[in-house]
Design a protein around this motif. Structure first.
Motif, PDB file in Angstrom:
ATOM      1  N   TYR A  58      -4.919  -1.895   9.613  1.00 63.92           N
ATOM      2  CA  TYR A  58      -3.616  -2.455  10.347  1.00 63.92           C
ATOM      3  C   TYR A  58      -3.510  -3.834   9.962  1.00 63.92           C
ATOM      4  O   TYR A  58      -3.645  -4.217   8.786  1.00 63.92           O
ATOM      5  N   GLU A  59      -3.270  -4.671  10.812  1.00 62.53           N
ATOM      6  CA  GLU A  59      -3.034  -6.061  10.628  1.00 62.53           C
ATOM      7  C   GLU A  59      -4.545  -6.820  10.772  1.00 62.53           C
ATOM      8  O   GLU A  59      -4.506  -8.188  10.308  1.00 62.53           O
ATOM      9  N   ALA A  60      -5.336  -6.103  11.314  1.00 62.70           N
ATOM     10  CA  ALA A  60      -6.694  -6.998  11.365  1.00 62.70           C
ATOM     11  C   ALA A  60      -7.574  -6.963  10.427  1.00 62.70           C
ATOM     12  O   ALA A  60      -8.171  -6.113   9.654  1.00 62.70           O
ATOM     13  N   GLN A  61      -8.115  -8.298  10.128  1.00 65.01           N
ATOM     14  CA  GLN A  61      -8.886  -8.355   9.012  1.00 65.01           C
ATOM     15  C   GLN A  61     -10.474  -7.902   9.433  1.00 65.01           C
ATOM     16  O   GLN A  61     -10.960  -8.621  10.342  1.00 65.01           O
ATOM     17  N   GLN A  62     -11.038  -6.892   8.818  1.00 62.77           N
ATOM     18  CA  GLN A  62     -12.213  -6.457   9.315  1.00 62.77           C
ATOM     19  C   GLN A  62     -13.514  -7.105   8.859  1.00 62.77           C
ATOM     20  O   GLN A  62     -14.574  -7.036   9.342  1.00 62.77           O
ATOM     21  N   ASP A  63     -13.529  -7.602   7.422  1.00 70.62           N
ATOM     22  CA  ASP A  63     -14.524  -7.858   6.888  1.00 70.62           C
ATOM     23  C   ASP A  63     -13.979  -8.889   5.623  1.00 70.62           C
ATOM     24  O   ASP A  63     -13.354  -8.400   4.824  1.00 70.62           O
ATOM     25  N   LYS A  64     -14.416 -10.063   5.422  1.00 65.47           N
ATOM     26  CA  LYS A  64     -14.096 -11.035   4.540  1.00 65.47           C
ATOM     27  C   LYS A  64     -15.272 -11.643   3.735  1.00 65.47           C
ATOM     28  O   LYS A  64     -15.177 -12.614   3.150  1.00 65.47           O
ATOM     29  N   PRO A  67       0.923  -1.336   0.037  1.00 68.99           N
ATOM     30  CA  PRO A  67      -0.036   0.102   0.019  1.00 68.99           C
ATOM     31  C   PRO A  67       0.917   1.334   0.026  1.00 68.99           C
ATOM     32  O   PRO A  67       1.986   1.287   0.052  1.00 68.99           O
ATOM     33  N   ILE A  68       0.261   2.391  -0.124  1.00 69.85           N
ATOM     34  CA  ILE A  68       0.826   3.533   0.035  1.00 69.85           C
ATOM     35  C   ILE A  68       1.210   3.854   1.380  1.00 69.85           C
ATOM     36  O   ILE A  68       0.803   3.306   2.384  1.00 69.85           O
ATOM     37  N   SER A  69       2.718   4.367   1.568  1.00 72.32           N
ATOM     38  CA  SER A  69       3.170   4.379   2.817  1.00 72.32           C
ATOM     39  C   SER A  69       2.456   5.060   3.766  1.00 72.32           C
ATOM     40  O   SER A  69       2.041   6.376   3.249  1.00 72.32           O
ATOM     41  N   GLY A  70       2.214   4.492   4.869  1.00 75.94           N
ATOM     42  CA  GLY A  70       1.608   5.262   5.955  1.00 75.94           C
ATOM     43  C   GLY A  70       0.008   4.904   5.696  1.00 75.94           C
ATOM     44  O   GLY A  70      -0.804   5.462   6.814  1.00 75.94           O
ATOM     45  N   HIS A  71      -0.439   4.194   5.011  1.00 78.52           N
ATOM     46  CA  HIS A  71      -1.851   3.871   4.921  1.00 78.52           C
ATOM     47  C   HIS A  71      -2.110   2.984   5.457  1.00 78.52           C
ATOM     48  O   HIS A  71      -1.422   1.721   5.725  1.00 78.52           O
ATOM     49  N   VAL A  72      -3.315   2.831   6.538  1.00 78.11           N
ATOM     50  CA  VAL A  72      -3.567   1.879   7.631  1.00 78.11           C
ATOM     51  C   VAL A  72      -4.509   1.050   7.163  1.00 78.11           C
ATOM     52  O   VAL A  72      -4.658  -0.191   7.489  1.00 78.11           O
ATOM     53  N   SER A  73      -5.288   1.269   6.094  1.00 81.93           N
ATOM     54  CA  SER A  73      -6.557   0.500   5.705  1.00 81.93           C
ATOM     55  C   SER A  73      -6.063   0.046   4.290  1.00 81.93           C
ATOM     56  O   SER A  73      -5.466   0.816   3.384  1.00 81.93           O
ATOM     57  N   LEU A  74      -6.330  -1.437   4.151  1.00 82.26           N
ATOM     58  CA  LEU A  74      -5.898  -1.870   2.645  1.00 82.26           C
ATOM     59  C   LEU A  74      -7.329  -2.934   2.436  1.00 82.26           C
ATOM     60  O   LEU A  74      -7.739  -3.571   3.219  1.00 82.26           O
ATOM     61  N   TYR A  75      -7.622  -2.619   1.032  1.00 82.88           N
ATOM     62  CA  TYR A  75      -8.719  -3.421   0.593  1.00 82.88           C
ATOM     63  C   TYR A  75      -8.281  -4.223  -0.505  1.00 82.88           C
ATOM     64  O   TYR A  75      -7.633  -3.888  -1.378  1.00 82.88           O
ATOM     65  N   TRP A  76      -8.945  -5.334  -0.781  1.00 85.53           N
ATOM     66  CA  TRP A  76      -8.959  -6.368  -2.034  1.00 85.53           C
ATOM     67  C   TRP A  76     -10.229  -6.093  -2.804  1.00 85.53           C
ATOM     68  O   TRP A  76     -11.320  -6.575  -2.043  1.00 85.53           O
ATOM     69  N   TYR A  77     -10.100  -6.023  -4.015  1.00 83.22           N
ATOM     70  CA  TYR A  77     -11.455  -5.982  -4.986  1.00 83.22           C
ATOM     71  C   TYR A  77     -11.087  -6.967  -6.182  1.00 83.22           C
ATOM     72  O   TYR A  77      -9.969  -7.225  -6.617  1.00 83.22           O
ATOM     73  N   ARG A  78     -12.075  -7.488  -6.819  1.00 81.69           N
ATOM     74  CA  ARG A  78     -12.015  -8.022  -8.229  1.00 81.69           C
ATOM     75  C   ARG A  78     -12.738  -7.321  -9.197  1.00 81.69           C
ATOM     76  O   ARG A  78     -13.952  -7.008  -8.903  1.00 81.69           O
ATOM     77  N   PRO A 126       0.068  -9.564   7.892  1.00 80.69           N
ATOM     78  CA  PRO A 126       0.809  -9.725   9.036  1.00 80.69           C
ATOM     79  C   PRO A 126       1.222  -8.592   9.909  1.00 80.69           C
ATOM     80  O   PRO A 126       1.249  -8.665  11.225  1.00 80.69           O
ATOM     81  N   GLU A 127       1.870  -7.666   9.372  1.00 76.84           N
ATOM     82  CA  GLU A 127       2.627  -6.550  10.016  1.00 76.84           C
ATOM     83  C   GLU A 127       1.924  -5.080   9.698  1.00 76.84           C
ATOM     84  O   GLU A 127       2.335  -4.124  10.021  1.00 76.84           O
ATOM     85  N   GLY A 128       0.891  -5.251   9.096  1.00 78.55           N
ATOM     86  CA  GLY A 128      -0.166  -4.027   8.955  1.00 78.55           C
ATOM     87  C   GLY A 128       0.445  -3.254   7.727  1.00 78.55           C
ATOM     88  O   GLY A 128       0.124  -2.185   7.685  1.00 78.55           O
ATOM     89  N   SER A 129       1.305  -3.557   6.918  1.00 78.63           N
ATOM     90  CA  SER A 129       1.736  -3.108   5.712  1.00 78.63           C
ATOM     91  C   SER A 129       1.280  -4.061   4.345  1.00 78.63           C
ATOM     92  O   SER A 129       0.138  -3.932   3.990  1.00 78.63           O
ATOM     93  N   ILE A 130       2.376  -4.814   3.863  1.00 83.27           N
ATOM     94  CA  ILE A 130       2.229  -5.667   2.755  1.00 83.27           C
ATOM     95  C   ILE A 130       0.856  -6.599   3.053  1.00 83.27           C
ATOM     96  O   ILE A 130       0.971  -7.200   4.038  1.00 83.27           O
ATOM     97  N   SER A 131       0.227  -6.924   2.053  1.00 83.03           N
ATOM     98  CA  SER A 131      -1.005  -7.792   2.016  1.00 83.03           C
ATOM     99  C   SER A 131      -0.805  -8.903   1.242  1.00 83.03           C
ATOM    100  O   SER A 131      -0.113  -8.560  -0.035  1.00 83.03           O
TER     101      SER A 131
END
Lengths: 113, 115
Positions: B51-57, B25-36, B70-75
């Protein structure tokens, strides 16, 4: 279920010919309505967020408006470089709910010189 | 600054193989989303993290799909035992903070083709 419907599916304009794109939505508690532009082979590029009915936002030749049931993206005197697919998305729900976006299928805009 | 980076850009694999798609993600961004995203359609939500917590699957199609951060950055989005119907453009987005109304900034995606 939250739904977003965009019309028309495709729109061809002559350079300078103003028009509007429509985004109709049904949601349970609108938290935000988003407009994106997507060029071929690229990811969606954020344009605007609107939060409540009556709100308007502008950026260059684009102006987005919001009512309780729909949003319009007005394009004034478009140029060929405005050609793209424009996507509308909603974020909805109760406090603490999901932050997911629900997208429409988009309107493909072509502006001819 | 750098935008959302996804790798690989293209992935071709045989049916039945496992694949792992990466999102930076963009550096410093705390939320990360996956779409298809299917051709001619808007992006369809899969899952997201604050962060590292999966909120909605809730958007993951079935249990062959999983994601971690796992570390709140790369997914990583992993698809096990791939099927032809999994072929699509997979997009990742990130936002600066949690909460409603935050713009989600998208990467250019990974085009997955299952033979």
């Amino acid at each position: 279920e939250d739904q977003v419907t965009q019309s028309p599916e495709a729109l061809r304009l002559q350079e300078g010919e103003s028009s509007s794109l429509n985004c109709s939505y049904t949601v349970s508690g609108l938290r935000g309505l988003f407009w994106y532009r997507q060029d071929p082979g690229k990811g969606p590029e954020f344009l605007f967020t609107l939060y409540s009915a009556g709100e308007e936002k502008e950026k260059e030749r684009l102006k987005a408006t919001l009512t309780k049931k729909e949003s319009f993206l007005h394009i004034t005197a478009p140029k060929p470089e405005d050609s793209a697919t424009y996507l509308c998305a909603v974020q909805a729900g109760t406090q603490g709910g999901s932050e997911k976006l629900v997208f429409g299928k988009g309107t493909k805009l072509t502006v001819n010189p | 600054g750098a935008g959302v980076s996804q790798s690989p850009r293209y992935k071709v694999t045989k049916r039945g193989q496992d694949v792992a798609l990466r999102c930076d993600p963009i550096s410093g961004h705390v939320s990360l989303y996956w779409y298809r995203q299917a051709l001619g359609q808007g992006p369809e939500f899969l899952t997201y993290f604050n962060y590292e917590a999966q909120q909605d699957k809730s958007g993951l199609p079935n249990d062959r799909f999983s994601a971690e951060r796992p570390e709140g950055s790369i997914s990583t989005l992993t698809i096990q035992r791939t099927e032809q119907r999994d072929s699509a453009m997979y997009r990742c987005a990130s936002s600066l903070s949690t909460g409603y109304g935050q713009p989600q900034h998208f990467g250019d995606g990974t085009r997955l083709s299952i033979l």
